[in-house]
Design a protein around this motif. Structure first.
Motif, PDB file in Angstrom:
ATOM      1  N   LYS A   1       0.838  -1.197   0.000  1.00 43.55           N
ATOM      2  CA  LYS A   1       0.000   0.000   0.000  1.00 43.55           C
ATOM      3  C   LYS A   1       0.878   1.254   0.000  1.00 43.55           C
ATOM      4  CE  LYS A   1      -3.819   2.254   2.366  1.00 43.55           C
ATOM      5  NZ  LYS A   1      -4.614   2.385   3.589  1.00 43.55           N
ATOM      6  N   LYS A   2       0.484   2.202  -0.829  1.00 44.19           N
ATOM      7  CA  LYS A   2       1.218   3.474  -0.855  1.00 44.19           C
ATOM      8  C   LYS A   2       0.527   4.450   0.099  1.00 44.19           C
ATOM      9  CE  LYS A   2       2.813   4.852  -4.883  1.00 44.19           C
ATOM     10  NZ  LYS A   2       2.940   5.491  -6.217  1.00 44.19           N
ATOM     11  N   PRO A   3       1.272   5.094   0.983  1.00 42.01           N
ATOM     12  CA  PRO A   3       0.637   6.085   1.867  1.00 42.01           C
ATOM     13  C   PRO A   3       0.185   7.305   1.069  1.00 42.01           C
ATOM     14  CG  PRO A   3       3.026   6.167   2.103  1.00 42.01           C
ATOM     15  CD  PRO A   3       2.733   5.003   1.195  1.00 42.01           C
ATOM     16  N   ILE A   4      -0.786   8.015   1.614  1.00 40.91           N
ATOM     17  CA  ILE A   4      -1.128   9.327   1.036  1.00 40.91           C
ATOM     18  C   ILE A   4       0.086  10.222   1.214  1.00 40.91           C
ATOM     19  CG2 ILE A   4      -2.674  11.313   1.195  1.00 40.91           C
ATOM     20  CD1 ILE A   4      -4.649   9.346   2.684  1.00 40.91           C
ATOM     21  N   PHE A   5       0.432  10.987   0.184  1.00 42.77           N
ATOM     22  CA  PHE A   5       1.632  11.838   0.278  1.00 42.77           C
ATOM     23  C   PHE A   5       1.305  13.280  -0.048  1.00 42.77           C
ATOM     24  CE2 PHE A   5       5.337  13.829  -1.864  1.00 42.77           C
ATOM     25  CZ  PHE A   5       6.121  13.976  -0.733  1.00 42.77           C
ATOM     26  N   GLU A   6       1.810  14.185   0.768  1.00 41.11           N
ATOM     27  CA  GLU A   6       1.688  15.625   0.525  1.00 41.11           C
ATOM     28  C   GLU A   6       3.076  16.254   0.571  1.00 41.11           C
ATOM     29  OE1 GLU A   6      -1.040  17.371  -0.134  1.00 41.11           O
ATOM     30  OE2 GLU A   6      -2.706  16.050   0.464  1.00 41.11           O
ATOM     31  N   ASN A   7       3.456  16.889  -0.532  1.00 44.40           N
ATOM     32  CA  ASN A   7       4.749  17.589  -0.600  1.00 44.40           C
ATOM     33  C   ASN A   7       4.557  18.992  -0.025  1.00 44.40           C
ATOM     34  OD1 ASN A   7       7.116  18.922  -1.252  1.00 44.40           O
ATOM     35  ND2 ASN A   7       7.325  17.959  -3.248  1.00 44.40           N
ATOM     36  N   ILE A   8       4.893  19.130   1.239  1.00 51.97           N
ATOM     37  CA  ILE A   8       4.665  20.386   1.956  1.00 51.97           C
ATOM     38  C   ILE A   8       5.927  20.758   2.722  1.00 51.97           C
ATOM     39  CG2 ILE A   8       3.411  21.426   3.920  1.00 51.97           C
ATOM     40  CD1 ILE A   8       0.978  19.746   3.073  1.00 51.97           C
ATOM     41  N   ASP A   9       6.264  22.050   2.697  1.00 53.41           N
ATOM     42  CA  ASP A   9       7.327  22.580   3.550  1.00 53.41           C
ATOM     43  C   ASP A   9       6.657  23.142   4.792  1.00 53.41           C
ATOM     44  OD1 ASP A   9       9.355  24.039   4.816  1.00 53.41           O
ATOM     45  OD2 ASP A   9      10.365  24.443   2.906  1.00 53.41           O
ATOM     46  N   LEU A  10       6.880  22.499   5.921  1.00 52.87           N
ATOM     47  CA  LEU A  10       6.195  22.878   7.159  1.00 52.87           C
ATOM     48  C   LEU A  10       6.621  24.247   7.684  1.00 52.87           C
ATOM     49  CD1 LEU A  10       6.252  19.434   9.018  1.00 52.87           C
ATOM     50  CD2 LEU A  10       4.297  20.501   7.895  1.00 52.87           C
ATOM     51  N   ARG A  11       7.639  24.838   7.088  1.00 47.13           N
ATOM     52  CA  ARG A  11       8.018  26.197   7.482  1.00 47.13           C
ATOM     53  C   ARG A  11       7.020  27.223   6.961  1.00 47.13           C
ATOM     54  NH1 ARG A  11      14.196  25.969   5.490  1.00 47.13           N
ATOM     55  NH2 ARG A  11      13.079  25.028   3.743  1.00 47.13           N
ATOM     56  N   GLU A  12       6.169  26.816   6.024  1.00 53.68           N
ATOM     57  CA  GLU A  12       5.132  27.702   5.476  1.00 53.68           C
ATOM     58  C   GLU A  12       3.855  27.502   6.289  1.00 53.68           C
ATOM     59  OE1 GLU A  12       5.002  26.391   1.447  1.00 53.68           O
ATOM     60  OE2 GLU A  12       7.031  27.103   1.011  1.00 53.68           O
ATOM     61  N   LYS A  13       3.577  28.456   7.152  1.00 51.54           N
ATOM     62  CA  LYS A  13       2.472  28.308   8.105  1.00 51.54           C
ATOM     63  C   LYS A  13       1.130  28.087   7.402  1.00 51.54           C
ATOM     64  CE  LYS A  13       0.559  30.487  12.223  1.00 51.54           C
ATOM     65  NZ  LYS A  13       0.717  31.588  13.189  1.00 51.54           N
ATOM     66  N   SER A  14       0.892  28.805   6.313  1.00 48.46           N
ATOM     67  CA  SER A  14      -0.389  28.678   5.608  1.00 48.46           C
ATOM     68  C   SER A  14      -0.558  27.279   5.032  1.00 48.46           C
ATOM     69  CB  SER A  14      -0.498  29.725   4.497  1.00 48.46           C
ATOM     70  OG  SER A  14       0.562  29.564   3.566  1.00 48.46           O
ATOM     71  N   SER A  15       0.551  26.659   4.595  1.00 49.31           N
ATOM     72  CA  SER A  15       0.483  25.290   4.059  1.00 49.31           C
ATOM     73  C   SER A  15       0.087  24.297   5.149  1.00 49.31           C
ATOM     74  CB  SER A  15       1.837  24.884   3.460  1.00 49.31           C
ATOM     75  OG  SER A  15       2.193  25.728   2.394  1.00 49.31           O
ATOM     76  N   VAL A  16       0.614  24.523   6.347  1.00 46.31           N
ATOM     77  CA  VAL A  16       0.270  23.651   7.477  1.00 46.31           C
ATOM     78  C   VAL A  16      -1.211  23.807   7.816  1.00 46.31           C
ATOM     79  CG1 VAL A  16       0.804  23.048   9.871  1.00 46.31           C
ATOM     80  CG2 VAL A  16       2.625  23.857   8.366  1.00 46.31           C
ATOM     81  N   GLN A  17      -1.683  25.059   7.833  1.00 46.77           N
ATOM     82  CA  GLN A  17      -3.098  25.309   8.138  1.00 46.77           C
ATOM     83  C   GLN A  17      -4.004  24.650   7.106  1.00 46.77           C
ATOM     84  OE1 GLN A  17      -2.733  29.599   8.208  1.00 46.77           O
ATOM     85  NE2 GLN A  17      -2.764  29.667  10.456  1.00 46.77           N
ATOM     86  N   ASN A  18      -3.641  24.789   5.837  1.00 47.16           N
ATOM     87  CA  ASN A  18      -4.458  24.214   4.757  1.00 47.16           C
ATOM     88  C   ASN A  18      -4.468  22.689   4.839  1.00 47.16           C
ATOM     89  OD1 ASN A  18      -5.090  26.722   3.732  1.00 47.16           O
ATOM     90  ND2 ASN A  18      -3.356  26.758   2.311  1.00 47.16           N
ATOM     91  N   PHE A  19      -3.323  22.119   5.207  1.00 43.86           N
ATOM     92  CA  PHE A  19      -3.254  20.654   5.333  1.00 43.86           C
ATOM     93  C   PHE A  19      -4.240  20.162   6.383  1.00 43.86           C
ATOM     94  CE2 PHE A  19      -1.844  16.951   7.656  1.00 43.86           C
ATOM     95  CZ  PHE A  19      -1.673  16.023   6.647  1.00 43.86           C
ATOM     96  N   PHE A  20      -4.237  20.786   7.548  1.00 39.15           N
ATOM     97  CA  PHE A  20      -5.102  20.309   8.633  1.00 39.15           C
ATOM     98  C   PHE A  20      -6.587  20.588   8.354  1.00 39.15           C
ATOM     99  CE2 PHE A  20      -1.162  19.799  10.966  1.00 39.15           C
ATOM    100  CZ  PHE A  20      -1.438  18.713  11.786  1.00 39.15           C
ATOM    101  N   LYS A  21      -6.886  21.598   7.518  1.00 41.07           N
ATOM    102  CA  LYS A  21      -8.285  21.804   7.100  1.00 41.07           C
ATOM    103  C   LYS A  21      -8.746  20.643   6.213  1.00 41.07           C
ATOM    104  CE  LYS A  21      -8.258  26.820   7.266  1.00 41.07           C
ATOM    105  NZ  LYS A  21      -7.611  27.907   6.540  1.00 41.07           N
ATOM    106  N   LYS A  22      -7.819  20.146   5.408  1.00 42.91           N
ATOM    107  CA  LYS A  22      -8.123  19.055   4.473  1.00 42.91           C
ATOM    108  C   LYS A  22      -8.250  17.716   5.198  1.00 42.91           C
ATOM    109  CE  LYS A  22      -6.201  16.958   0.240  1.00 42.91           C
ATOM    110  NZ  LYS A  22      -5.073  17.021  -0.728  1.00 42.91           N
ATOM    111  N   TYR A  23      -7.403  17.519   6.223  1.00 43.99           N
ATOM    112  CA  TYR A  23      -7.378  16.230   6.935  1.00 43.99           C
ATOM    113  C   TYR A  23      -7.787  16.436   8.390  1.00 43.99           C
ATOM    114  CZ  TYR A  23      -4.643  14.625   2.905  1.00 43.99           C
ATOM    115  OH  TYR A  23      -4.216  14.313   1.634  1.00 43.99           O
TER     116      TYR A  23
END
Length: 337
Positions: A50-72
């Motif tokens: 099984k392949k895990p779900i993958f998100e290419n995100i740089d956690l230093r970008e606060k907005s990217s972290v916020q958007n990720f947690f809204k999605k999941y």
């Protein structure tokens, strides 16, 4: 149950993803591929089916972290590996380490506190002990002033988690590990540093296979039996399994404190020269090396007392140094073939 693994395509992260999937968890892996490779996803899939779900995100970008947690919003636990991890590099580039290791932790915790189930496993390190006064090191050993910015980021990270636990719903386990080495026995995933390796074993295997001319041993005048630094080398698969056990402890609400701390190691210290000789034994290769000056940020010796993890988590490292080195050598040979 959906689990977020940050740095999920890195060395320890990828092995932990494998163990999580083997236990039936659904994994979402975040990685910015700064010190890993997208091909790791295929390796994980070949091992687990099984392949895990993958998100290419740089956690230093606060907005990217916020958007990720809204999605999941259905994540029930986070295992946080994403960090820069080389002692020598941290001495040379401290600001990179403070940005990458502290900011990212804060941004993830800020979002985690909004979730109904906030379970957090932190990838900490024996570097928080500095040069411990007594061996083997127990969890009660006093945290000494950090010798490197990397070690300091782990100390600060632990302090942040303790402070957050007092005023939020976050339950955490801090896993202080010693020196992870080796590769998955399938040789489908392993340690794959970009550029010149900062850690001993990948430098050994790259020297063994001829990519590096010789290994540098940093100092042979330490107060140890053979004059070289002593560390506790733990097989990465043993380490990965401990993360799954720790996560299950939180999910099952078995933790007795909001923040618990465990050492993860073998309980045995091995010197740099002992590691070299063990590699020569398992590989049949003669390893060229030279003694050079000590490296800033290195402690003399560090090996774990693992009684607490053995008793409370029911976890124990199973693989020997030679088994771990043999798996690392198999991996090195596979990726160069």
């Amino acid at each position: 149950m959906k689990i977020l693994v940050t740095g999920g395509l890195g060395f320890i992260g990828s092995h932990t993803v494998v163990e999580l999937q083997n236990q039936g968890f659904e994994v979402v892996a975040i990685d910015n591929l700064s010190n890993s490779s997208i091909e790791v996803l295929e390796g994980i899939e070949r091992i687990t089916g099984k392949k895990p779900i993958f998100e290419n995100i740089d956690l230093r970008e606060k907005s990217s972290v916020q958007n990720f947690f809204k999605k999941y919003q259905d994540i029930v636990g986070v295992i946080h590996f994403a960090a820069s991890k080389a002692v020598g590099e941290s001495v040379e580039n401290p600001l990179l380490y403070y940005e990458n290791n502290i900011n990212t932790l804060v941004y993830v915790l800020q979002e985690l506190t909004k979730l109904p189930q906030a379970n957090f496993i932190f990838s900490s390190s024996c570097t928080v002990y500095g040069q411990a006064e007594k061996m083997p090191i127990t969890e009660n050993a006093s945290v000494q002033p950090a010798i490197s910015p990397y070690g300091n980021t782990k100390q600060i990270g632990e302090e942040i988690i303790q402070d957050v636990a007092k005023v939020t719903n976050v339950n955490s386990i801090l896993l202080r590990y010693f020196n992870p080495i080796g590769a998955h026995p399938s040789a489908e995933i392993g340690e794959l540093p970009k550029g010149v390796p900062q850690n001993l074993v990948p430098y050994i295997t790259q020297t063994g296979i001829g990519i590096r001319k010789e290994l540098s041993v940093y100092g042979n005048d330490y107060p140890t039996p053979d004059g070289t630094c002593i560390r506790d080398y733990i097989h990465v698969v043993d380490l990965a399994k401990a993360h799954v056990i720790a996560l299950q402890r939180l999910l099952n609400k078995q933790n007795v404190e909001k923040v618990e701390t465990f050492n993860l190691g073998t309980g045995t210290g091995s010197s740099v020269l002992e590691v070299i000789h063990a590699f020569e034994k398992v590989s049949g290769q003669k390893l060229p090396y030279k003694i050079v000056d000590r490296r800033e940020g290195d402690v003399i010796a560090a090996y774990a007392n693992t009684d607490k993890a053995n008793a409370v988590l029911g976890w124990k490292a199973k693989s020997s140094l030679e088994e771990a080195l043999s798996s690392a050598w198999d991996w090195e040979q596979k990726i160069r073939s």
